[in-house]
Scaffold this active site. Structure first.
Site, PDB file in Angstrom:
ATOM      1  CG  ASP A 121      15.748 -20.427 -39.066  1.00 19.57           C
ATOM      2  OD1 ASP A 121      16.865 -20.446 -38.523  1.00 19.57           O
ATOM      3  OD2 ASP A 121      15.512 -19.748 -40.090  1.00 19.57           O
ATOM      4  CB  THR A 132      20.329 -10.503 -33.309  1.00 23.38           C
ATOM      5  OG1 THR A 132      19.929 -11.854 -33.185  1.00 23.38           O
ATOM      6  CG2 THR A 132      20.074 -10.005 -34.724  1.00 23.38           C
ATOM      7  N   GLY A 171      28.617  -5.247 -35.083  1.00 27.27           N
ATOM      8  CA  GLY A 171      28.098  -4.747 -33.807  1.00 27.27           C
ATOM      9  C   GLY A 171      29.221  -4.533 -32.806  1.00 27.27           C
ATOM     10  CG  MET A 203      26.273 -16.938 -34.379  1.00 23.09           C
ATOM     11  SD  MET A 203      27.695 -17.535 -33.429  1.00 23.09           S
ATOM     12  CE  MET A 203      27.211 -17.073 -31.774  1.00 23.09           C
ATOM     13  N   GLY A 236      20.537 -21.122 -38.392  1.00 22.24           N
ATOM     14  CA  GLY A 236      21.644 -20.252 -38.806  1.00 22.24           C
ATOM     15  C   GLY A 236      22.978 -20.723 -38.243  1.00 22.24           C
ATOM     16  N   GLY A 287      16.413 -18.511 -34.729  1.00 22.34           N
ATOM     17  CA  GLY A 287      17.503 -18.505 -35.715  1.00 22.34           C
ATOM     18  C   GLY A 287      18.240 -19.832 -35.650  1.00 22.34           C
ATOM     19  CB  ALA A 288      17.030 -23.103 -34.376  1.00 22.50           C
ATOM     20  CG  HIS A 330      33.041  -9.994 -39.062  1.00 20.01           C
ATOM     21  ND1 HIS A 330      33.525  -8.782 -38.622  1.00 20.01           N
ATOM     22  CD2 HIS A 330      32.568 -10.631 -37.960  1.00 20.01           C
ATOM     23  CE1 HIS A 330      33.348  -8.693 -37.318  1.00 20.01           C
ATOM     24  NE2 HIS A 330      32.765  -9.801 -36.882  1.00 20.01           N
ATOM     25  CG  HIS A 331      31.264 -14.700 -41.829  1.00 22.34           C
ATOM     26  ND1 HIS A 331      30.018 -14.627 -42.398  1.00 22.34           N
ATOM     27  CD2 HIS A 331      31.082 -14.343 -40.536  1.00 22.34           C
ATOM     28  CE1 HIS A 331      29.125 -14.274 -41.493  1.00 22.34           C
ATOM     29  NE2 HIS A 331      29.754 -14.086 -40.349  1.00 22.34           N
ATOM     30  CE  LYS A 341      29.179  -8.472 -38.774  1.00 19.57           C
ATOM     31  NZ  LYS A 341      27.993  -8.943 -38.022  1.00 19.57           N
TER      32      LYS A 341
HETATM   33  N1  NAD Z   1      26.865 -11.454 -30.170  1.00 20.32           N
HETATM   34  C1  NAD Z   1      27.713 -12.335 -30.700  1.00 20.32           C
HETATM   35  O1  NAD Z   1      28.623 -12.848 -30.029  1.00 20.32           O
HETATM   36  C2  NAD Z   1      27.543 -12.740 -32.135  1.00 20.32           C
HETATM   37  C3  NAD Z   1      28.346 -13.738 -32.699  1.00 20.32           C
HETATM   38  C4  NAD Z   1      28.100 -14.128 -34.010  1.00 20.32           C
HETATM   39  C5  NAD Z   1      27.061 -13.535 -34.714  1.00 20.32           C
HETATM   40  N2  NAD Z   1      26.324 -12.554 -34.151  1.00 20.32           N
HETATM   41  C6  NAD Z   1      25.179 -11.944 -34.815  1.00 20.32           C
HETATM   42  O2  NAD Z   1      24.107 -12.896 -34.793  1.00 20.32           O
HETATM   43  C7  NAD Z   1      23.277 -12.704 -35.931  1.00 20.32           C
HETATM   44  C8  NAD Z   1      23.161 -14.034 -36.672  1.00 20.32           C
HETATM   45  O3  NAD Z   1      24.414 -14.399 -37.194  1.00 20.32           O
HETATM   46  P1  NAD Z   1      24.588 -15.765 -38.024  1.00 20.32           P
HETATM   47  O4  NAD Z   1      25.954 -15.740 -38.575  1.00 20.32           O
HETATM   48  O5  NAD Z   1      24.141 -16.901 -37.208  1.00 20.32           O
HETATM   49  O6  NAD Z   1      23.536 -15.499 -39.212  1.00 20.32           O
HETATM   50  P2  NAD Z   1      22.774 -16.580 -40.109  1.00 20.32           P
HETATM   51  O7  NAD Z   1      22.278 -15.837 -41.311  1.00 20.32           O
HETATM   52  O8  NAD Z   1      23.609 -17.792 -40.308  1.00 20.32           O
HETATM   53  O9  NAD Z   1      21.531 -17.006 -39.192  1.00 20.32           O
HETATM   54  C9  NAD Z   1      20.379 -16.236 -38.974  1.00 20.32           C
HETATM   55  C10 NAD Z   1      19.195 -17.189 -38.905  1.00 20.32           C
HETATM   56  O10 NAD Z   1      18.060 -16.470 -38.467  1.00 20.32           O
HETATM   57  C11 NAD Z   1      16.953 -16.938 -39.201  1.00 20.32           C
HETATM   58  N3  NAD Z   1      15.865 -15.972 -39.121  1.00 20.32           N
HETATM   59  C12 NAD Z   1      15.658 -14.855 -39.849  1.00 20.32           C
HETATM   60  N4  NAD Z   1      14.525 -14.247 -39.460  1.00 20.32           N
HETATM   61  C13 NAD Z   1      14.021 -14.997 -38.457  1.00 20.32           C
HETATM   62  C14 NAD Z   1      12.857 -14.893 -37.631  1.00 20.32           C
HETATM   63  N5  NAD Z   1      11.991 -13.875 -37.781  1.00 20.32           N
HETATM   64  N6  NAD Z   1      12.641 -15.829 -36.680  1.00 20.32           N
HETATM   65  C15 NAD Z   1      13.495 -16.864 -36.519  1.00 20.32           C
HETATM   66  N7  NAD Z   1      14.600 -17.032 -37.280  1.00 20.32           N
HETATM   67  C16 NAD Z   1      14.859 -16.098 -38.222  1.00 20.32           C
HETATM   68  C17 NAD Z   1      17.512 -17.167 -40.610  1.00 20.32           C
HETATM   69  O11 NAD Z   1      16.666 -17.989 -41.389  1.00 20.32           O
HETATM   70  C18 NAD Z   1      18.852 -17.811 -40.279  1.00 20.32           C
HETATM   71  O12 NAD Z   1      18.733 -19.218 -40.164  1.00 20.32           O
HETATM   72  C19 NAD Z   1      23.915 -11.567 -36.728  1.00 20.32           C
HETATM   73  O13 NAD Z   1      23.313 -10.337 -36.374  1.00 20.32           O
HETATM   74  C20 NAD Z   1      25.362 -11.592 -36.267  1.00 20.32           C
HETATM   75  O14 NAD Z   1      26.013 -10.355 -36.423  1.00 20.32           O
HETATM   76  C21 NAD Z   1      26.556 -12.146 -32.881  1.00 20.32           C
HETATM   77  O1  LIG Z   2      29.574 -13.387 -37.630  1.00 15.98           O
HETATM   78  C1  LIG Z   2      28.993 -12.356 -37.249  1.00 15.98           C
HETATM   79  O2  LIG Z   2      28.064 -11.828 -37.895  1.00 15.98           O
HETATM   80  C2  LIG Z   2      29.408 -11.723 -35.985  1.00 15.98           C
HETATM   81  N1  LIG Z   2      28.690 -10.728 -35.539  1.00 15.98           N
HETATM   82  C3  LIG Z   2      28.930 -10.006 -34.348  1.00 15.98           C
HETATM   83  C4  LIG Z   2      29.233  -8.558 -34.667  1.00 15.98           C
HETATM   84  O3  LIG Z   2      28.666  -8.007 -35.621  1.00 15.98           O
HETATM   85  O4  LIG Z   2      30.009  -7.943 -33.941  1.00 15.98           O
HETATM   86  C5  LIG Z   2      29.957 -10.646 -33.439  1.00 15.98           C
HETATM   87  C6  LIG Z   2      31.054 -11.295 -34.166  1.00 15.98           C
HETATM   88  C7  LIG Z   2      30.531 -12.281 -35.225  1.00 15.98           C
END
Ligand code: NAD
Ligand SMILES: O=C(O)C1=N[C@H](C(=O)O)CCC1
Length: 253
Positions: A41, A84, A150, A20, A18, A15-16, A140-141, A144
């Site tokens: 990605d 994720t 989560g 995060m 994206g 997800g490089a 959230h933004h 999402k």
């Molecule tokens: N645990 C935490 O602290 C935390 C914090 C922020 C976001 N999140 C979660 O992380 C996830 C990503 O959030 P984001 O805002 O970066 O989303 P995003 O949509 O910006 O990024 C996701 C990326 O994953 C890529 N992707 C999709 N399928 C893929 C695959 N099979 N292999 C490789 N890459 C793939 C997409 O092309 C995209 O670039 C979400 O589930 C979000 O809720 C968790």
């Molecule tokens: O930006 C997001 O998407 C986030 N996802 C996580 C969640 O679903 O709890 C953590 C916070 C940001």
């Protein structure tokens, strides 16, 4: 290659491209004891991760993609740090099943890597037994994909478990007529309301109530950099913790 690079842990990011993933690549790149060896990605071949010799993979992709990625990591003996969302009890059981066949592999799955968010969840779980009412509002933004978050789902489950341990029944609620959704989602008996607005990153309030008082516990991530200390901690620790670790709590303690 410097002496430090030779001993640095080799990290791949899924997800490089994206929001995060980009932040994680920067954080890993800036850490002297870690080396970013693969940035993958959607559409890229996961074999790039194996060819680069990654020892740890960090996954911030989508709930649809993450299980296949995680299975690949376990099968290839690569430790995984997963942010994720979308992990149900059933998914966690599946991951434990894969790990049973690969006892040396560690997986850390955390719904939120923000230290403040982890504390907010712990405080909420501690407060739960003392209040007859509780509701969660997560914000959230708007890009999402999943709702509720989560973090909110995990918090609701912790609160529900604490309420059950304390013998508390359902929170009082006289609602008889409801426009669908007005009272939020029901997660194990806890109401969760999801707000999406431009300008927000990741925010959550847990509102407790009992006779004559309320308690609000709030956490705000204003920038995705807030998740990086937790992610890097998990990257450094995951190889020392075979099996599945859910949440950052165990690593902080
Ligand atoms: N645990 C935490 O602290 C935390 C914090 C922020 C976001 N999140 C979660 O992380 C996830 C990503 O959030 P984001 O805002 O970066 O989303 P995003 O949509 O910006 O990024 C996701 C990326 O994953 C890529 N992707 C999709 N399928 C893929 C695959 N099979 N292999 C490789 N890459 C793939 C997409 O092309 C995209 O670039 C979400 O589930 C979000 O809720 C968790
Ligand atoms: O930006 C997001 O998407 C986030 N996802 C996580 C969640 O679903 O709890 C953590 C916070 C940001």
């Amino acid at each position: 290659m410097t002496e430090q690079q030779k001993t640095a842990a080799r990290v791949g990011v899924l997800g490089a491209r994206g929001r995060m993933g980009m932040e994680v690549c920067k954080a890993v790149d800036s850490a002297a004891d870690l080396e970013l060896v693969a940035a993958v990605d959607q559409g890229d071949d996961l074999d790039a991760v194996a060819q680069a010799g990654a020892e740890v993979v960090v996954d911030f992709t989508t709930p649809d993609a993450v299980m296949d990625n995680l299975r690949w990591c376990v099968e290839h003996g690569v430790h995984a740090v997963v942010g994720t969302t979308g992990f149900t009890g059933q998914r966690l059981a599946e991951v434990r099943g894969w790990l049973a066949g690969r006892p040396g592999v560690g997986v850390v799955i955390a719904p939120n890597f923000g230290i403040g968010a982890v504390l907010m969840m712990q405080f909420a779980a501690r407060a739960a037994r003392y209040f007859e009412s509780v509701e969660i509002v997560e914000q959230h933004h708007p890009r999402k994909l999943d709702a509720p978050s989560g973090t909110a789902t995990h918090t609701a489950r912790l609160i529900a478990a604490a309420r059950a341990d304390a013998g508390l029944g359902p929170a009082p609620d006289a609602t008889r007529d409801e426009v669908a959704g007005a009272r939020g989602a029901d997660i194990d008996g806890v109401r969760v309301h999801a707000v999406r607005a431009t300008g927000l990153v990741a925010h959550q309030e847990v509102l407790f109530g009992t006779t004559g008082e309320t308690l609000t516990i709030r956490h705000d991530s204003y920038d995705r950099v807030s998740f990086m200390p937790g992610v890097l901690l998990a990257v450094r620790e995951v190889g020392r913790r075979p099996g599945l670790t859910v949440g950052l709590d165990a690593l902080l303690d």
